[in-house]
Design a protein around this motif. Sequence first.
Motif, PDB file in Angstrom:
ATOM      1  N   ARG A   4      61.768  99.735  58.221  1.00 55.07           N
ATOM      2  CA  ARG A   4      63.002 100.315  57.678  1.00 55.07           C
ATOM      3  C   ARG A   4      63.776  99.280  56.856  1.00 55.07           C
ATOM      4  O   ARG A   4      64.993  99.239  56.841  1.00 55.07           O
ATOM      5  N   ASN A   5      63.001  98.451  56.140  1.00 57.69           N
ATOM      6  CA  ASN A   5      63.566  97.441  55.255  1.00 57.69           C
ATOM      7  C   ASN A   5      64.550  96.517  55.980  1.00 57.69           C
ATOM      8  O   ASN A   5      65.588  96.125  55.431  1.00 57.69           O
ATOM      9  N   ALA A   6      64.191  96.177  57.224  1.00 57.81           N
ATOM     10  CA  ALA A   6      64.996  95.220  57.981  1.00 57.81           C
ATOM     11  C   ALA A   6      65.029  93.886  57.246  1.00 57.81           C
ATOM     12  O   ALA A   6      64.060  93.485  56.600  1.00 57.81           O
ATOM     13  N   GLN A   7      66.136  93.189  57.361  1.00 59.59           N
ATOM     14  CA  GLN A   7      66.369  91.997  56.559  1.00 59.59           C
ATOM     15  C   GLN A   7      66.175  90.716  57.370  1.00 59.59           C
ATOM     16  O   GLN A   7      66.420  90.674  58.572  1.00 59.59           O
ATOM     17  N   SER A   8      65.751  89.684  56.664  1.00 64.56           N
ATOM     18  CA  SER A   8      65.493  88.373  57.247  1.00 64.56           C
ATOM     19  C   SER A   8      65.919  87.320  56.233  1.00 64.56           C
ATOM     20  O   SER A   8      66.138  87.627  55.053  1.00 64.56           O
ATOM     21  N   PRO A   9      66.026  86.057  56.644  1.00 63.34           N
ATOM     22  CA  PRO A   9      66.333  85.008  55.666  1.00 63.34           C
ATOM     23  C   PRO A   9      65.340  84.960  54.508  1.00 63.34           C
ATOM     24  O   PRO A   9      65.729  84.686  53.377  1.00 63.34           O
ATOM     25  N   ALA A  10      64.070  85.235  54.780  1.00 66.45           N
ATOM     26  CA  ALA A  10      63.087  85.246  53.693  1.00 66.45           C
ATOM     27  C   ALA A  10      63.409  86.340  52.683  1.00 66.45           C
ATOM     28  O   ALA A  10      63.295  86.133  51.462  1.00 66.45           O
ATOM     29  N   MET A  11      63.824  87.508  53.152  1.00 69.48           N
ATOM     30  CA  MET A  11      64.215  88.575  52.237  1.00 69.48           C
ATOM     31  C   MET A  11      65.439  88.167  51.433  1.00 69.48           C
ATOM     32  O   MET A  11      65.514  88.425  50.223  1.00 69.48           O
ATOM     33  N   TRP A  12      66.390  87.506  52.081  1.00 67.44           N
ATOM     34  CA  TRP A  12      67.586  87.087  51.355  1.00 67.44           C
ATOM     35  C   TRP A  12      67.249  86.073  50.271  1.00 67.44           C
ATOM     36  O   TRP A  12      67.808  86.114  49.174  1.00 67.44           O
ATOM     37  N   ARG A  13      66.312  85.165  50.566  1.00 67.05           N
ATOM     38  CA  ARG A  13      65.891  84.210  49.535  1.00 67.05           C
ATOM     39  C   ARG A  13      65.209  84.931  48.385  1.00 67.05           C
ATOM     40  O   ARG A  13      65.401  84.588  47.206  1.00 67.05           O
ATOM     41  N   ALA A  14      64.410  85.952  48.701  1.00 68.91           N
ATOM     42  CA  ALA A  14      63.740  86.718  47.658  1.00 68.91           C
ATOM     43  C   ALA A  14      64.749  87.500  46.821  1.00 68.91           C
ATOM     44  O   ALA A  14      64.592  87.626  45.595  1.00 68.91           O
ATOM     45  N   LEU A  15      65.786  88.047  47.449  1.00 69.89           N
ATOM     46  CA  LEU A  15      66.835  88.737  46.692  1.00 69.89           C
ATOM     47  C   LEU A  15      67.543  87.774  45.738  1.00 69.89           C
ATOM     48  O   LEU A  15      67.836  88.131  44.589  1.00 69.89           O
TER      49      LEU A  15
END
Length: 263
Positions: free
Chosen positions: A32-43
Motif C-alpha cells: 500500500r505504498n508504505a514509506q521508508s527512508p529509502a523511498m524518501w531519498r528516491a522522492l
Amino acid sequence: MASSEPLLDQDGVRLTVDDALATVTLANPAKRNAQSPAMWRALAEAGRLLPGAVRVVVLRGEGKSFSAGLDRQMFTPEGIEGEPSFIDLARSGDAELDSAIAGFQEGFTWWRRSDLVSIAAVQGHAIGAGFQLALACDLRVVADDVQFAMRETGLGLVPDLTGTHPLVSLVGYGRAVEMCLTGRFVQAAEAVSTGLANLAVPVDQLDATVGELASAILAAPRDAVIETKALLQGAADRTYDEQRAAERAAQSRRLRALAGLGE
C-alpha cells in the motif's frame, strides 16, 4: 499518464516525463505504498532529476491506496535493514538527529517550487506520511474512496514531514489540531468542504480528471503561471498594501515581457 521510459525507478518511486508533464508514482502497491527512508531519498532524487522543461508534476500511487504511511517495520526494534531504527535515531546527538529528520523532509519539500505546479491524485488511504506527502503538493484531487488521517500523535510522535504548515493553511488551526490529535479519518466530502482537496471524483475518473487539470494549467503561458503562483504563495506573509505592491511589480514584468522589452 506518461509513456516514456522512467528517469527513475527505485525504492518504490517511479519518475516518467512526457514533455512538460512529469509523473511521480509510488510504486509498491503490495505494501500500500508504505514509506521508508529509502523511498524518501528516491522522492528527493525525483525532484533533482526533473528536466527544466517540466511545468506540471502529478503525484500518484499505484493500487488501491495512495500511501498507507510509514512502513511498520520502522517501528520494530530492528527497524529496516540498512537504515537506522527509531531507537538508533533517538540515541544520536542533537545535531545528528536534526540532520536525519531534515534529510527525510527533502523528499517532501520540492513539490511547491515556484517553477512547477504539483497535483496529488489521491485514492484510498493517505495515512500519516501519506497524508503529508499529499499536503506537500499545490493541488489535491481525490477519489470518492479517499481516507486521510494523521496518526503520528497517537503513536507518540508528531507530523514532521512538512505537513503541519500546509494543513493549518488549508483547514485552519482548530480543524488541524482536531484532525492530528484524534487521528480520525477525513473522507472525500469533508476534504473538499474544508479545503484539503480541490475536488473529488469517482475513483475510475481520477486519472482522467487529473490529466484534464494538468492540461488546463499547461495551456497558460509558463511565466504567467510562475508569477501568479509566487504572488499567491507570498500573500499570507504580506500586508494588503505589500501584496498590492507585489501585484504591481509582477504585472510590470509581465507587460514588459509581452511587449518584448524585458526588464
